[in-house]
Every structure is written in structure tokens, then in C-alpha cells.
Design an enzyme around this catalytic site. Sequence first.
Site, short mmCIF file in Angstrom:
data_model
loop_
_atom_site.label_atom_id
_atom_site.label_comp_id
_atom_site.label_asym_id
_atom_site.label_seq_id
_atom_site.Cartn_x
_atom_site.Cartn_y
_atom_site.Cartn_z
N TYR A 58 -20.44 -4.02 13.11
CA TYR A 58 -20.24 -3.09 12.01
C TYR A 58 -21.45 -2.17 11.85
CZ TYR A 58 -16.25 -5.94 10.46
OH TYR A 58 -15.07 -6.63 10.39
N SER A 206 -7.63 -5.74 5.59
CA SER A 206 -6.84 -4.54 5.32
C SER A 206 -5.72 -4.76 4.32
CB SER A 206 -6.28 -3.97 6.63
OG SER A 206 -5.98 -2.59 6.51
N LYS A 216 -2.48 7.77 -1.02
CA LYS A 216 -3.23 9.02 -0.88
C LYS A 216 -2.81 9.84 0.34
CE LYS A 216 -7.16 6.89 1.56
NZ LYS A 216 -8.61 6.60 1.47
#
Length: 345
Positions: A58, A206, A216
Site C-alpha cells: 500500500y 470494499s 456518486k
Amino acid sequence: MRYTTFGRRTGLRVSEYVLGAANFGTGWATGADRDTAKVIFDRFAEAGGTAIDTSDTYQFGESEELLGEFLAADRDHFVVASKFTQSVGRTKDISSTGNSRKVIVRSLEGTLRRLGTDHLDLYWAHWPDQVTPIEEIVETFDDLVRAGKILHGGLSNFPAWRVATAAALSRSLVGVQFEYSLAERTAERELVPMAEGLGLGTVLWSPLGGGLLTGKYRRSDEGRLTTLKAVIQREDTEQKTAVLDALLAVAAEVSEPPSRVAVSWLRHRFAGSATAVLPIIGPRTPEQLEDYLAALSVSLTPDQYERLDAVSAPALGVPHDAGRGVLNGVLGGHSESFDRLTPVA
């Protein structure tokens, strides 16, 4: 925030949310700078959060470095998990990727150094590499547990048969991690019942479908569609369109953002689970974290839950659907009698 033990194979206590730190850092095209990440970390801890999830890959290691700084004041208060497989570097080579004993040991040394700690509470194989025997992975976990460098091991994104094999081979293997949300429920075919049956702690990544369940992307493509361009669900099937329509309708009924309703549904879905099921929340901004925290107070009516559950239900396929049909025929249309049986743990 409430707490639970991480499955039935360990007494490790964890918060009901896991803070995903993939957005801690700016090494990728998207993320939170150091000051913003610190605000998110502190607010999560203030709300009672204790479980933290990161990976050496990450933000090319920056996530672990920032977490190491934030954890320094009270490391033992938190349950810290990281992952290996993909390596920390921007370029990948044959000696730094995969799940071999060599890579696991080498990756852990780097992770512990960046996190500034002498052990991990949980260490995950991030992805299958398709070549390393499962025996090698769990035997390495066992060795690292005996050495005191990790407390437990877990498998992320592995098929159910490999996880079940690993759980049979080693008590060090205590958890499983996979994608799950209203937009992606195919884990119900094998992974979910396997985890419940074996008592594995379960972490869901997720939970908002990479932003799809916020609604969105019906207004613009701003977000992961234009930045990370990965780990995202798209409105590319009739079922996903129906799911999003139903989610927006329920959100309007309860006067809450669709993101909160999606998380509320997920929490309700596993409220009666035989093992711990924890969503990873991965806020990039403090506002996104507050939205996740507010979802803890959102309640749906039975009708609203059932509508969302029905529209998002996956086709389970063979042997699940076929088995139900056979039972129905054998019992002369009375297979519902099996639904009243209490499963053996």
C-alpha cells in the site's frame, strides 16, 4: 463501537470496524497525506476502533511507515494486521513477490521495520500466487508464531478449498478476507459458509463496492474510476442497476446517504453469524470516516432489509441450487422443513 473475538479459533478481541490504511500516503495516484491520515487514525481510535489493516504494497510502503508513527504511542492497544505477496517496491521481481517461505520472511522483516514493532497480531497472504503449496504458507506461519513475530495468520482472496485445507493443517490460520458488498455477494457460494463452519474470523473488503454504492458514479466518474482505476465495482449488469435503484430508494425513505444504508445492510446481514464478520473501512478523508461511523446508528425496517437482500442475491449455482431442487422433489414440495433445522456448528 462494539467488540468481538476474531472468530472461534482465537480469543483475539477486535472492534466491529477494521480501519483499512490503503489510503494512508500519497505514493499512489490517490491517498491521504500524513496530516490527513493522522486525523483519520486519531478519530477512529477515539470512536473505539482498535483493528488496523494494511499491506507492504500500500502506497509503496508509506502506509506502513505512517502507521508505525501513529502507533508508536500505544502499539499494544491496537490489533495490527499487514499483508505480503506483492512486495513493497514500484517494480516487482521474481525474488520479492509471491508466497514462498523466503518472501514471507523477507517481507515480514521489512513490515516490522516500517511499523516500528516487534510483532504483528495478524499476517495475511494477500493473494494466491498459484505456485506456492498451501503447506509451505501455513508451516511458515507456524514458525513465525513460535518465534513470536506474528500471533496469527490469515488468507486473503484465496478460494474456499485452499482456505479449508490450510485451516485443517494449522491452528495458526484463523482468518479469511475477501470482497463483499451489496454489489458483490458471490462469496456466499463457498467462502461465507466455509468461514462460518470453520469458525474463521472474516474480514470484508470494499463494502461500498469501490464507491459504486455511494451513488456518486451516477453523477460523475470522480473517484477511483479516474484515479486508482482498480478495486471497484461498475454498474455493468442489470442486477447492479437494480441494486443501486433499490439502495437509492431505501436511502430516500430513511433520509440517509446510500453509503450508510449499504453498510447498515451489511452489518444486519451478518448480525447472526456464527463467527466474527468485520468490514474494512478505507476512508481517504475525515468526512468519509464520519460517514462510516454514522452508519453504525442506521437501522432498516425488515421490509427495507429484505428488499435490498432480494435484489442483490447471487445465483449460487451447483450444488446449492440443484440440491434445493432435489430436496424439494424428494420431500414432495416440503423442503422448507429443512430450513427449520438448526445447523451443527
